[in-house]
Design an enzyme around this catalytic site. Structure first.
Site, mmCIF file in Angstrom:
data_model
loop_
_atom_site.group_PDB
_atom_site.id
_atom_site.type_symbol
_atom_site.label_atom_id
_atom_site.label_comp_id
_atom_site.label_asym_id
_atom_site.label_seq_id
_atom_site.Cartn_x
_atom_site.Cartn_y
_atom_site.Cartn_z
ATOM 1 N N PRO A 2 35.765 28.904 41.337
ATOM 2 C CG PRO A 2 36.233 27.998 39.236
ATOM 3 C CD PRO A 2 36.002 29.295 39.938
ATOM 4 C CD GLU A 3 35.016 26.938 47.510
ATOM 5 O OE1 GLU A 3 35.371 26.123 48.394
ATOM 6 O OE2 GLU A 3 33.963 27.603 47.596
ATOM 7 C CG HIS A 112 33.525 35.245 25.808
ATOM 8 N ND1 HIS A 112 33.595 36.625 25.645
ATOM 9 C CD2 HIS A 112 32.200 34.930 25.773
ATOM 10 C CE1 HIS A 112 32.372 37.103 25.521
ATOM 11 N NE2 HIS A 112 31.511 36.103 25.590
ATOM 12 N NE ARG A 131 31.640 38.086 36.005
ATOM 13 C CZ ARG A 131 31.261 37.998 37.278
ATOM 14 N NH1 ARG A 131 30.854 36.823 37.764
ATOM 15 N NH2 ARG A 131 31.270 39.053 38.052
ATOM 16 C CE LYS A 174 45.618 33.549 61.215
ATOM 17 N NZ LYS A 174 45.805 34.938 60.798
#
Length: 299
Positions: A2-3, A112, A131, A174
């Site tokens: 998820p962002e 879970h 997970r 950069k």
């Protein structure tokens, strides 16, 4: 993983059912997720009232009246589930501000579910993570920004201090591709693969372009594109890919609006079609991750 929009959406859903409520019971069902749970976590949460929420990057922080903050990171497969402690399913307020049918029941907890909290008004909040790449920590609220997972993060992209000038300064010197630079949480907090691809497309910037060359006029296009993509995604409840669902059990819908992400070989939304010189949305691999873009409109 998820962002920012997905985390923001889940956090708003949690705020709707936790903010202002007292936690009357909290327990862990195993000793760890990605890392061990804090010592006596259930005991320290029990009796605390949730006073507010804050998101930092991809992390949620629930602030308690004990002057501590509960940090939650969903990891790859984590999700927060809200349901009644007992009795038949009842509606509850979801993150969009609408009442949704709760998926509650008075049977056993979900598989879970490694941490749960029950509130004084009869709501059970569970952290489900098959997970176990997520994490939970508890820290003094005054020391949030010094936490090892939050220290050194760049500006929040939706806040006022994320400006073209700030991004230009962060990118100075950069020599990595701009896509990789935007995924660096020290440059800007919370961005991930999906929304970087979409923002670069809107700004007309190639993901291959060296980051240091984006300063100035290109940054002036990129910053509003990032903000717009994130705001639209939050409004749509995020993007549901694989494991992500909102705290009310519903799916996000922003994936229906993808311009380039996961659209390899499909027409570019900006190109007029055959004869335009556009080969459609292309896919390349950068730093081991898929990148999607239009080679004609993104330079």
């Amino acid at each position: 993983m998820p962002e920012l929009p997905e985390v923001e959406t889940v956090m708003r859903g949690l705020a709707a059912v936790l903010q202002g409520r007292r936690i009357i019971r909290a327990e862990t069902t195993r000793p760890d997720l990605r890392w061990p749970f804090p010592d006596r976590l259930g005991e320290r949460l029990t009796g605390a009232r949730v006073t507010g929420f804050r998101r930092r990057g991809k992390y949620m922080l629930a602030r308690l009246d004990t002057a501590e903050s509960l940090l939650i990171h969903l990891g790859m497969s984590g999700r927060m589930v809200a349901r009644p402690v007992e009795g038949p399913p009842v509606p509850w307020m979801g993150p969009t501000g609408r009442f949704s049918d709760a998926r509650g029941h008075n049977g056993p907890p979900e598989a879970h579910e490694h941490l749960f909290m029950e509130t004084e008004d009869g709501t059970r909040i569970g952290f489900v993570d098959p997970r176990r790449f997520g994490c939970v920590d508890l820290m003094p609220t005054a020391e949030e920004d010094r936490h090892k997972l939050l220290d050194g993060m760049g500006p929040e992209p939706l806040e006022a201090d994320f400006t073209p000038a700030a991004l230009s300064a962060a990118l100075a010197g950069k020599k990595t591709p701009i896509k990789a630079a935007l995924l660096d949480q020290a440059v800007v907090a919370g961005l991930g693969n999906i929304y970087v691809a979409e923002a670069l497309f809107r700004a007309g910037i190639s993901p291959r372009r060296l980051a240091q060359t984006v300063a100035g006029a290109r940054a002036a296009k990129l910053v509003p594109a990032i903000k717009a993509v994130l705001e639209e995604a939050i409004g749509a409840g995020g993007s549901s890919l694989r494991d992500y669902v909102r705290a009310d059990g519903e799916l996000g819908r922003f994936q229906d609006r993808f311009a380039v992400y996961d659209r390899e070989g499909q027409p570019c939304p900006l190109c007029p079609g055959p004869g335009s010189g556009c080969a459609g949305v292309a896919r390349i691999v950068q730093s081991g991750r898929s990148t999607f873009y239009c080679g004609k409109t993104q330079r």
